[in-house]
Design a protein around this motif. Structure first.
Motif, PDB file in Angstrom:
ATOM      1  N   THR A  32       0.843  -1.197   0.000  1.00 57.13           N
ATOM      2  CA  THR A  32       0.000   0.000   0.000  1.00 57.13           C
ATOM      3  C   THR A  32       0.877   1.244   0.000  1.00 57.13           C
ATOM      4  N   TRP A  33       0.359   2.325  -0.566  1.00 59.88           N
ATOM      5  CA  TRP A  33       1.064   3.596  -0.585  1.00 59.88           C
ATOM      6  C   TRP A  33       0.073   4.723  -0.803  1.00 59.88           C
ATOM      7  N   THR A  34       0.537   5.922  -0.593  1.00 62.46           N
ATOM      8  CA  THR A  34      -0.309   7.096  -0.783  1.00 62.46           C
ATOM      9  C   THR A  34       0.201   7.891  -1.968  1.00 62.46           C
ATOM     10  N   GLU A  35      -0.688   8.239  -2.860  1.00 62.47           N
ATOM     11  CA  GLU A  35      -0.325   8.985  -4.055  1.00 62.47           C
ATOM     12  C   GLU A  35      -1.384  10.055  -4.312  1.00 62.47           C
ATOM     13  N   GLY A  36      -0.950  11.313  -4.307  1.00 63.36           N
ATOM     14  CA  GLY A  36      -1.892  12.412  -4.523  1.00 63.36           C
ATOM     15  C   GLY A  36      -2.932  12.496  -3.434  1.00 63.36           C
ATOM     16  N   GLY A  37      -2.551  12.114  -2.228  1.00 67.13           N
ATOM     17  CA  GLY A  37      -3.483  12.168  -1.115  1.00 67.13           C
ATOM     18  C   GLY A  37      -4.437  10.990  -1.062  1.00 67.13           C
ATOM     19  N   LYS A  38      -4.281  10.043  -1.999  1.00 65.74           N
ATOM     20  CA  LYS A  38      -5.171   8.878  -2.020  1.00 65.74           C
ATOM     21  C   LYS A  38      -4.375   7.603  -1.716  1.00 65.74           C
ATOM     22  N   ARG A  39      -5.006   6.750  -0.929  1.00 66.14           N
ATOM     23  CA  ARG A  39      -4.366   5.483  -0.571  1.00 66.14           C
ATOM     24  C   ARG A  39      -4.549   4.497  -1.715  1.00 66.14           C
ATOM     25  N   LYS A  40      -3.442   3.890  -2.129  1.00 69.60           N
ATOM     26  CA  LYS A  40      -3.498   2.910  -3.219  1.00 69.60           C
ATOM     27  C   LYS A  40      -2.949   1.580  -2.745  1.00 69.60           C
ATOM     28  N   GLU A  41      -3.349   0.544  -3.434  1.00 69.25           N
ATOM     29  CA  GLU A  41      -2.982  -0.802  -3.010  1.00 69.25           C
ATOM     30  C   GLU A  41      -2.761  -1.687  -4.239  1.00 69.25           C
ATOM     31  N   LYS A  42      -1.782  -2.582  -4.147  1.00 64.89           N
ATOM     32  CA  LYS A  42      -1.538  -3.564  -5.199  1.00 64.89           C
ATOM     33  C   LYS A  42      -1.343  -4.916  -4.537  1.00 64.89           C
ATOM     34  N   THR A  43      -2.099  -5.905  -4.997  1.00 68.75           N
ATOM     35  CA  THR A  43      -1.999  -7.237  -4.411  1.00 68.75           C
ATOM     36  C   THR A  43      -1.652  -8.257  -5.489  1.00 68.75           C
ATOM     37  N   ASP A  56       6.272 -19.663   0.952  1.00 68.61           N
ATOM     38  CA  ASP A  56       7.445 -18.887   1.321  1.00 68.61           C
ATOM     39  C   ASP A  56       8.237 -18.454   0.089  1.00 68.61           C
ATOM     40  N   ALA A  57       8.395 -19.372  -0.895  1.00 65.21           N
ATOM     41  CA  ALA A  57       9.130 -19.047  -2.121  1.00 65.21           C
ATOM     42  C   ALA A  57       8.409 -17.960  -2.921  1.00 65.21           C
ATOM     43  N   LEU A  58       7.090 -18.088  -3.034  1.00 64.33           N
ATOM     44  CA  LEU A  58       6.311 -17.093  -3.775  1.00 64.33           C
ATOM     45  C   LEU A  58       6.342 -15.736  -3.066  1.00 64.33           C
ATOM     46  N   TYR A  59       6.288 -15.773  -1.755  1.00 64.20           N
ATOM     47  CA  TYR A  59       6.320 -14.533  -0.954  1.00 64.20           C
ATOM     48  C   TYR A  59       7.619 -13.770  -1.213  1.00 64.20           C
ATOM     49  N   TRP A  60       8.748 -14.478  -1.190  1.00 72.10           N
ATOM     50  CA  TRP A  60      10.027 -13.794  -1.382  1.00 72.10           C
ATOM     51  C   TRP A  60      10.241 -13.357  -2.830  1.00 72.10           C
ATOM     52  N   GLU A  61       9.592 -14.043  -3.758  1.00 70.12           N
ATOM     53  CA  GLU A  61       9.600 -13.552  -5.139  1.00 70.12           C
ATOM     54  C   GLU A  61       8.955 -12.174  -5.203  1.00 70.12           C
ATOM     55  N   CYS A  62       7.844 -12.028  -4.497  1.00 71.20           N
ATOM     56  CA  CYS A  62       7.153 -10.733  -4.477  1.00 71.20           C
ATOM     57  C   CYS A  62       7.979  -9.673  -3.756  1.00 71.20           C
ATOM     58  N   ARG A  63       8.584 -10.050  -2.660  1.00 70.00           N
ATOM     59  CA  ARG A  63       9.386  -9.092  -1.889  1.00 70.00           C
ATOM     60  C   ARG A  63      10.555  -8.568  -2.713  1.00 70.00           C
ATOM     61  N   SER A  64      11.078  -9.416  -3.610  1.00 73.19           N
ATOM     62  CA  SER A  64      12.207  -8.991  -4.438  1.00 73.19           C
ATOM     63  C   SER A  64      11.765  -8.459  -5.801  1.00 73.19           C
ATOM     64  N   GLY A  65      10.442  -8.417  -6.028  1.00 76.82           N
ATOM     65  CA  GLY A  65       9.919  -7.883  -7.286  1.00 76.82           C
ATOM     66  C   GLY A  65      10.094  -8.811  -8.467  1.00 76.82           C
ATOM     67  N   LYS A  66      10.289 -10.115  -8.202  1.00 75.17           N
ATOM     68  CA  LYS A  66      10.562 -11.058  -9.282  1.00 75.17           C
ATOM     69  C   LYS A  66       9.384 -11.969  -9.611  1.00 75.17           C
ATOM     70  N   HIS A  67       8.254 -11.778  -8.948  1.00 76.89           N
ATOM     71  CA  HIS A  67       7.089 -12.606  -9.248  1.00 76.89           C
ATOM     72  C   HIS A  67       6.608 -12.294 -10.665  1.00 76.89           C
ATOM     73  N   VAL A  68       6.132 -13.324 -11.357  1.00 77.25           N
ATOM     74  CA  VAL A  68       5.739 -13.170 -12.755  1.00 77.25           C
ATOM     75  C   VAL A  68       4.665 -12.104 -12.947  1.00 77.25           C
ATOM     76  N   LYS A  69       3.794 -11.937 -11.949  1.00 77.45           N
ATOM     77  CA  LYS A  69       2.713 -10.946 -12.066  1.00 77.45           C
ATOM     78  C   LYS A  69       3.190  -9.521 -11.801  1.00 77.45           C
ATOM     79  N   GLN A  70       4.429  -9.394 -11.343  1.00 74.94           N
ATOM     80  CA  GLN A  70       4.975  -8.061 -11.104  1.00 74.94           C
ATOM     81  C   GLN A  70       5.764  -7.546 -12.300  1.00 74.94           C
ATOM     82  N   ALA A  71       6.030  -8.442 -13.229  1.00 79.55           N
ATOM     83  CA  ALA A  71       6.829  -8.041 -14.391  1.00 79.55           C
ATOM     84  C   ALA A  71       6.042  -7.069 -15.259  1.00 79.55           C
ATOM     85  N   LYS A  72       6.687  -6.000 -15.655  1.00 81.60           N
ATOM     86  CA  LYS A  72       6.044  -5.032 -16.528  1.00 81.60           C
ATOM     87  C   LYS A  72       6.067  -5.559 -17.960  1.00 81.60           C
TER      88      LYS A  72
END
Length: 348
Positions: A32-43, A56-72
């Motif tokens: 979660t983060w705040t942008e322009g005074g609005k709270r935003k969330e990404k799950t 645990d493996a999937l969690y740490w993929e997300c923490r390091s930004g390497k999960h497949v759904k985080q790829a731009k």
């Protein structure tokens, strides 16, 4: 109905949501983060399948930004480039339908394995390797280089993509090759042992006298009694040609698995490259002497057989749509064979 017990696994940014339809708790990595005074969330939903170690493996993929759904998603993809080229009226308005079809087949080949890949990551080594791999069909290989170069220049010059030097530029083409060799009779006879796909494709090419792709993509509806509708790919025109009795019987007996004689599914034909790949695998089992023969050689054999049957050049052209020069070239082979047969038979 009692709500299932929530798992006791806790981690920073890990949250659990109850899926009432499945009656199960599902883990999500949440930021979660705040942008322009609005709270935003990404799950990101973690497909843990009830396995703590997998979670645990999937969690740490997300923490390091390497999960497949985080790829731009890549911005400069081959799919985006080809779609832009195909939809550009400045380009399409200048091309003949036959040329578009040729480009379309090569572009589909590029998309098979590279649709979502970033064009900028394409290396000269990869282009050279692909060109070499297609070396058994030199014209196809050189056309592949041409299409890659065409698309690259379009992206760089018309779309202003930051592509850098064209990786296809300067790679030596195979160049103009000798005419296709007509198949020898021993190889035609070997078709009895070929896979059904190869056997059917060969029969269609030989008995229609058409280019391999046009024959391979024929529909059952193209056959109507004594006549068949064939596609002249160069002019993109449909031509009515008399259908030989053997082909009429073949079509009548062929199993119907879709609209096409060689069906991929109910509505689509098998692709030329899939059929060509099956043919090359079969040809490889015939030994080195078969290596120089390609599917297109069956079209040339059709000319020879028609000539040996006593057909005039005009009659052969009416069946195969070949140029007068091409008919004359292969007629010589037929004449030579017929004369040699007559000469050798006189020995008796």
């Amino acid at each position: 109905m009692r709500k299932p017990a929530k798992p006791r696994i806790t981690k920073p940014n890990l949250t659990w949501k109850l899926n009432r339809r499945q009656d199960a708790w599902e883990p999500y990595h949440r930021v979660t983060w705040t942008e322009g005074g609005k709270r935003k969330e990404k799950t990101v939903k973690l497909d843990w399948r009830g396995d703590a170690e997998r979670l645990d493996a999937l969690y740490w993929e997300c923490r390091s930004g390497k999960h497949v759904k985080q790829a731009k998603p890549a911005k400069y993809t081959w799919r985006a480039l080809i779609d832009a080229w195909r939809n550009d009226p400045r380009i399409q308005g200048k091309l003949a339908e036959g040329t578009k079809q040729k480009y379309r087949r090569d572009m589909e080949r590029i998309l098979e394995k590279n649709a979502g890949k970033d064009v900028r990551n394409t290396t000269r080594q990869a282009i050279r390797a692909a060109h070499t791999k297609l070396g058994e069909t030199p014209r196809m290989a050189d056309r592949y280089l041409q299409v890659v170069s065409l698309l690259w220049n379009y992206g760089a010059n018309k779309l202003d993509w930051p592509l850098g030097p064209n990786p296809a530029k300067g790679i030596d083409h195979f160049g103009k090759q000798s005419e296709y060799e007509p198949w020898p009779e021993w190889m035609v006879n070997k078709l009895e042992e070929a896979p059904e796909t190869v056997r059917t494709a060969a029969f269609l090419i030989l008995n229609t006298g058409q280019r391999p792709n046009a024959a391979i993509t024929m529909k059952f509806s193209d056959f109507d009694g004594d006549w068949m509708s064939v596609l002249d790919e160069k002019s993109d025109e449909r031509i009515e040609v008399f259908c030989p009795a053997a082909l009429r019987q073949f079509i009548a007996d062929a199993p119907r698995q879709g609209a096409h004689v060689l069906a991929k599914n109910l509505t689509q034909p098998r692709g030329y490259y899939a059929v060509s790949s099956a043919f090359r695998n079969w040809r490889g089992k015939l030994g080195p002497k078969a290596k120089k023969y390609v599917l297109h050689g069956l079209r040339k054999l059709a000319i020879i057989r028609l000539a040996e049957a006593g057909c005039s050049d005009a009659e052969i052209q009416a069946v195969t749509n070949q140029s007068p020069e091409m008919v004359a070239y292969y007629r010589k082979k037929a004449s030579r064979k017929a004369l040699s047969r007559a000469a050798q038979q006189r020995r008796k």
